[in-house]
Design a protein around this motif. Structure first.
Motif, PDB file in Angstrom:
ATOM      1  N   PHE A  32     -32.168  49.306 -40.619  1.00 58.35           N
ATOM      2  CA  PHE A  32     -33.421  48.595 -40.857  1.00 58.35           C
ATOM      3  C   PHE A  32     -34.187  48.409 -39.549  1.00 58.35           C
ATOM      4  CE2 PHE A  32     -35.843  44.638 -41.071  1.00 58.35           C
ATOM      5  CZ  PHE A  32     -36.770  45.044 -42.015  1.00 58.35           C
ATOM      6  N   CYS A  35     -35.872  51.678 -38.558  1.00 57.84           N
ATOM      7  CA  CYS A  35     -37.039  51.958 -39.386  1.00 57.84           C
ATOM      8  C   CYS A  35     -38.167  50.987 -39.074  1.00 57.84           C
ATOM      9  CB  CYS A  35     -36.687  51.865 -40.866  1.00 57.84           C
ATOM     10  SG  CYS A  35     -35.604  53.163 -41.391  1.00 57.84           S
ATOM     11  N   TYR A  36     -37.795  49.722 -38.883  1.00 62.83           N
ATOM     12  CA  TYR A  36     -38.805  48.704 -38.612  1.00 62.83           C
ATOM     13  C   TYR A  36     -39.514  49.000 -37.286  1.00 62.83           C
ATOM     14  CZ  TYR A  36     -40.879  44.056 -38.354  1.00 62.83           C
ATOM     15  OH  TYR A  36     -41.753  43.019 -38.291  1.00 62.83           O
ATOM     16  N   SER A  39     -41.928  51.989 -37.405  1.00 62.95           N
ATOM     17  CA  SER A  39     -43.091  51.969 -38.304  1.00 62.95           C
ATOM     18  C   SER A  39     -44.024  50.808 -37.994  1.00 62.95           C
ATOM     19  CB  SER A  39     -42.619  51.866 -39.752  1.00 62.95           C
ATOM     20  OG  SER A  39     -42.012  50.618 -39.952  1.00 62.95           O
ATOM     21  N   ARG A  40     -44.056  50.383 -36.737  1.00 58.88           N
ATOM     22  CA  ARG A  40     -44.891  49.213 -36.452  1.00 58.88           C
ATOM     23  C   ARG A  40     -46.370  49.518 -36.545  1.00 58.88           C
ATOM     24  NH1 ARG A  40     -44.242  45.876 -38.878  1.00 58.88           N
ATOM     25  NH2 ARG A  40     -42.883  47.400 -39.781  1.00 58.88           N
ATOM     26  N   VAL A  42     -48.736  51.971 -38.062  1.00 58.83           N
ATOM     27  CA  VAL A  42     -48.921  53.139 -38.915  1.00 58.83           C
ATOM     28  C   VAL A  42     -50.399  53.510 -38.892  1.00 58.83           C
ATOM     29  CG1 VAL A  42     -48.669  54.045 -41.223  1.00 58.83           C
ATOM     30  CG2 VAL A  42     -47.010  52.433 -40.354  1.00 58.83           C
ATOM     31  N   GLU A  43     -50.657  54.728 -38.401  1.00 60.95           N
ATOM     32  CA  GLU A  43     -52.048  55.141 -38.245  1.00 60.95           C
ATOM     33  C   GLU A  43     -52.272  56.495 -38.877  1.00 60.95           C
ATOM     34  OE1 GLU A  43     -51.702  55.164 -34.112  1.00 60.95           O
ATOM     35  OE2 GLU A  43     -52.604  53.187 -33.797  1.00 60.95           O
ATOM     36  N   MET A  44     -53.547  56.810 -39.070  1.00 62.11           N
ATOM     37  CA  MET A  44     -53.887  58.129 -39.605  1.00 62.11           C
ATOM     38  C   MET A  44     -53.508  59.225 -38.614  1.00 62.11           C
ATOM     39  SD  MET A  44     -55.168  59.543 -42.261  1.00 62.11           S
ATOM     40  CE  MET A  44     -56.493  58.803 -43.203  1.00 62.11           C
ATOM     41  N   PRO A  46     -50.909  59.950 -36.113  1.00 62.81           N
ATOM     42  CA  PRO A  46     -49.611  59.317 -35.850  1.00 62.81           C
ATOM     43  C   PRO A  46     -49.276  59.244 -34.367  1.00 62.81           C
ATOM     44  CG  PRO A  46     -49.330  61.534 -36.682  1.00 62.81           C
ATOM     45  CD  PRO A  46     -50.776  61.253 -36.760  1.00 62.81           C
ATOM     46  N   GLN A  50     -44.160  56.957 -35.049  1.00 64.72           N
ATOM     47  CA  GLN A  50     -44.451  57.296 -36.439  1.00 64.72           C
ATOM     48  C   GLN A  50     -44.093  58.754 -36.720  1.00 64.72           C
ATOM     49  OE1 GLN A  50     -48.453  56.377 -37.492  1.00 64.72           O
ATOM     50  NE2 GLN A  50     -48.264  57.302 -39.507  1.00 64.72           N
ATOM     51  N   LEU A  53     -40.409  58.993 -37.518  1.00 65.97           N
ATOM     52  CA  LEU A  53     -40.123  58.512 -38.871  1.00 65.97           C
ATOM     53  C   LEU A  53     -40.617  59.513 -39.912  1.00 65.97           C
ATOM     54  CD1 LEU A  53     -38.806  56.083 -40.096  1.00 65.97           C
ATOM     55  CD2 LEU A  53     -41.022  55.018 -40.332  1.00 65.97           C
ATOM     56  N   GLU A  54     -41.800  60.062 -39.667  1.00 65.21           N
ATOM     57  CA  GLU A  54     -42.340  61.022 -40.633  1.00 65.21           C
ATOM     58  C   GLU A  54     -41.508  62.291 -40.663  1.00 65.21           C
ATOM     59  OE1 GLU A  54     -46.435  61.768 -40.078  1.00 65.21           O
ATOM     60  OE2 GLU A  54     -47.011  59.710 -40.560  1.00 65.21           O
ATOM     61  N   ILE A  57     -38.530  61.457 -42.791  1.00 58.87           N
ATOM     62  CA  ILE A  57     -38.899  61.408 -44.206  1.00 58.87           C
ATOM     63  C   ILE A  57     -39.118  62.818 -44.744  1.00 58.87           C
ATOM     64  CG2 ILE A  57     -40.723  60.697 -45.795  1.00 58.87           C
ATOM     65  CD1 ILE A  57     -40.982  58.132 -44.239  1.00 58.87           C
ATOM     66  N   ASP A  58     -39.797  63.645 -43.937  1.00 56.38           N
ATOM     67  CA  ASP A  58     -40.006  65.031 -44.367  1.00 56.38           C
ATOM     68  C   ASP A  58     -38.688  65.763 -44.563  1.00 56.38           C
ATOM     69  OD1 ASP A  58     -42.652  65.270 -44.744  1.00 56.38           O
ATOM     70  OD2 ASP A  58     -43.121  65.910 -42.708  1.00 56.38           O
ATOM     71  N   LEU A  79     -37.121  58.000 -51.578  1.00 57.98           N
ATOM     72  CA  LEU A  79     -36.684  56.815 -50.832  1.00 57.98           C
ATOM     73  C   LEU A  79     -35.160  56.731 -50.799  1.00 57.98           C
ATOM     74  CD1 LEU A  79     -37.230  54.078 -49.479  1.00 57.98           C
ATOM     75  CD2 LEU A  79     -37.286  53.075 -51.735  1.00 57.98           C
TER      76      LEU A  79
END
Lengths: 239, 168
Positions: A32, A35-36, A39-40, A42-44, A46, A50, A53-54, A57-58, A79
């Motif tokens: 946690f 991840c926390y 992801s503080r 989060v922008e368009m 990255p 980020q 993390l992305e 996730i990918d 998830l």
């Protein structure tokens, strides 16, 4: 041989293995926290965190998409695969750098070096597979899927449920447990056996084996998630 | 060194299983709320934005293409128009030139005719005048000559000649 911290709840006959509870809770907090922290903001466009993390996730989304064809199930499983992968990966690595022993009692080691843990996760995956299968086809359709593609495969399909459960859990358990046993052997038995000479020799050996175990732990986490998705994918697609 | 058998050593404990499941589900929810959800949303938004941008770029390119085609067509048109105007002007100029030349020719010939006619007129006028004068002169001379030495015979001869001339 170290003893494990097992308590008996009085009068019920239920056992509580504190090692697994401590280890899993610790690793849940670590996962946690990672991840926390990542992801503080989060922008368009990255930032570096980020991006990490992305990428993760990918990666897990890729596992899901490769093995589950149903798009609705993919959405739910994304998830699940992400958290499961990180959690098992961290639990696999825990015992490699942190083995805390208090007296004769092992307090912290990899929770996945215990079959109860791996069986819990395998059971969770299979229950999820059953649930998704029943959601998709209904109870009747789901049960009929056991007799597909041909009727005489029914007993094999039913036995497969048990073997899936056992192979999924024991593969992970065996790999991690063996890694830890060998690491303990190198550190506790080989190291002190011939005095200073073997201690010096054991150090690089332990290092090599630790590196290899990190590799094994990563591969096993990947394999566990992949096979979970394969089983779930089998349940939500009709042959 | 002795190892305990795996399953005899680790008793199956349902409490641990429950604990793992609870920890995992709490972790699942926490990660979803704090990390996975926002990042996934942003990824979806970005995906949408990329799609929009691509669409926008495609439509822009199409528009530009149409515009370029229009411009090219207009250019071609104007070139054609220019050639047409040029050719019309050329033919007009040729026509006008021919007209002018023919008109000039006609005028010139008319002038020449008139001049010829004038000359002829002048010539005949002069001739007539001269003839009249000669006649007058001859009559005067004749009167003078006659008055001086016209005999009867001569007069008779003259009369005869006159009468003869009347007969002719």
């Amino acid at each position: 041989m170290e003893k494990s911290l097992v308590f008996n709840i009085n009068g019920t006959g239920l056992n509580v293995d504190l090692v697994g509870i401590i280890g899993s809770t610790l690793m849940a907090i670590v996962v946690f926290a990672i991840c926390y922290a990542l992801s503080r903001k989060v922008e368009m466009k990255p930032n570096k965190k980020q991006n990490v993390l992305e990428y993760l996730i990918d990666f897990t989304d890729g596992i899901v998409k490769d093995n589950v064809e149903d798009p609705a199930a993919q959405k739910h499983l994304s998830l699940y695969a992400f958290v499961l992968f990180l959690f098992i990966f961290c639990m696999n690595q825990l015992g490699l750098f942190l083995e805390v022993k208090v007296g004769d009692y092992m307090v912290i080691k990899s929770p996945t070096a215990d079959p109860v843990t791996t069986m819990s996760f395998a059971m969770m995956t299979l229950l999820l597979a059953f649930t998704l299968g029943i959601q998709k086809f209904g109870t009747k359709g789901y049960l009929q899927n056991y007799a597909r593609p041909v009727g005489f495969l029914l007993p094999i399909n039913i036995i497969e449920e048990f073997t899936n459960f056992l192979t999924l859990s024991l593969r992970l358990y065996g790999n991690i447990f063996a890694g830890e046993v060998l690491l303990t052997l190198i550190g506790n038995q080989l190291g002190p056996s011939m005095g200073i000479v073997t201690r010096i020799l054991a150090a690089p050996l332990a290092m090599i084996w630790q590196g290899f175990s990190v590799f094994i732990g990563s591969i096993q986490a990947y394999v566990f998630v992949t096979l979970s998705m394969v089983y779930i994918g089998n349940k939500v697609t009709q042959e | 060194m002795e190892f305990q058998p795996v399953f005899a050593g680790a008793e199956i404990s349902i409490i641990n299983t429950l604990w793992y499941l609870i920890v995992f589900s709490i972790l699942l929810l926490a990660v979803k709320h704090y990390a996975w959800g926002p990042v996934k949303d942003m990824m979806e938004k970005r995906r949408q934005k990329v799609i929009d941008d691509l669409d926008q770029a495609a439509s822009d390119r199409k528009k530009a293409e149409i515009l370029a085609n229009e411009r090219e067509a207009a250019l071609k048109n104007s070139r054609q128009e220019a050639t047409q105007i040029l050719s019309v002007a050329k033919s007009n100029a040729q026509k006008t030139g021919k007209q002018i030349v023919s008109e000039a020719k006609a005028e010139a010939s008319a002038i020449r005719e008139r001049a010829k006619a004038d000359a002829a007129q002048a010539k005949s006028d002069a001739l007539n005048e001269a003839r009249n004068e000669v006649a007058d002169l001859s009559v005067t001379i004749a009167e003078k000559v006659i008055a001086k030495n016209l005999s009867a015979a001569d007069q008779k001869d003259l009369v005869d000649q006159f009468i003869k001339g009347l007969n002719d």
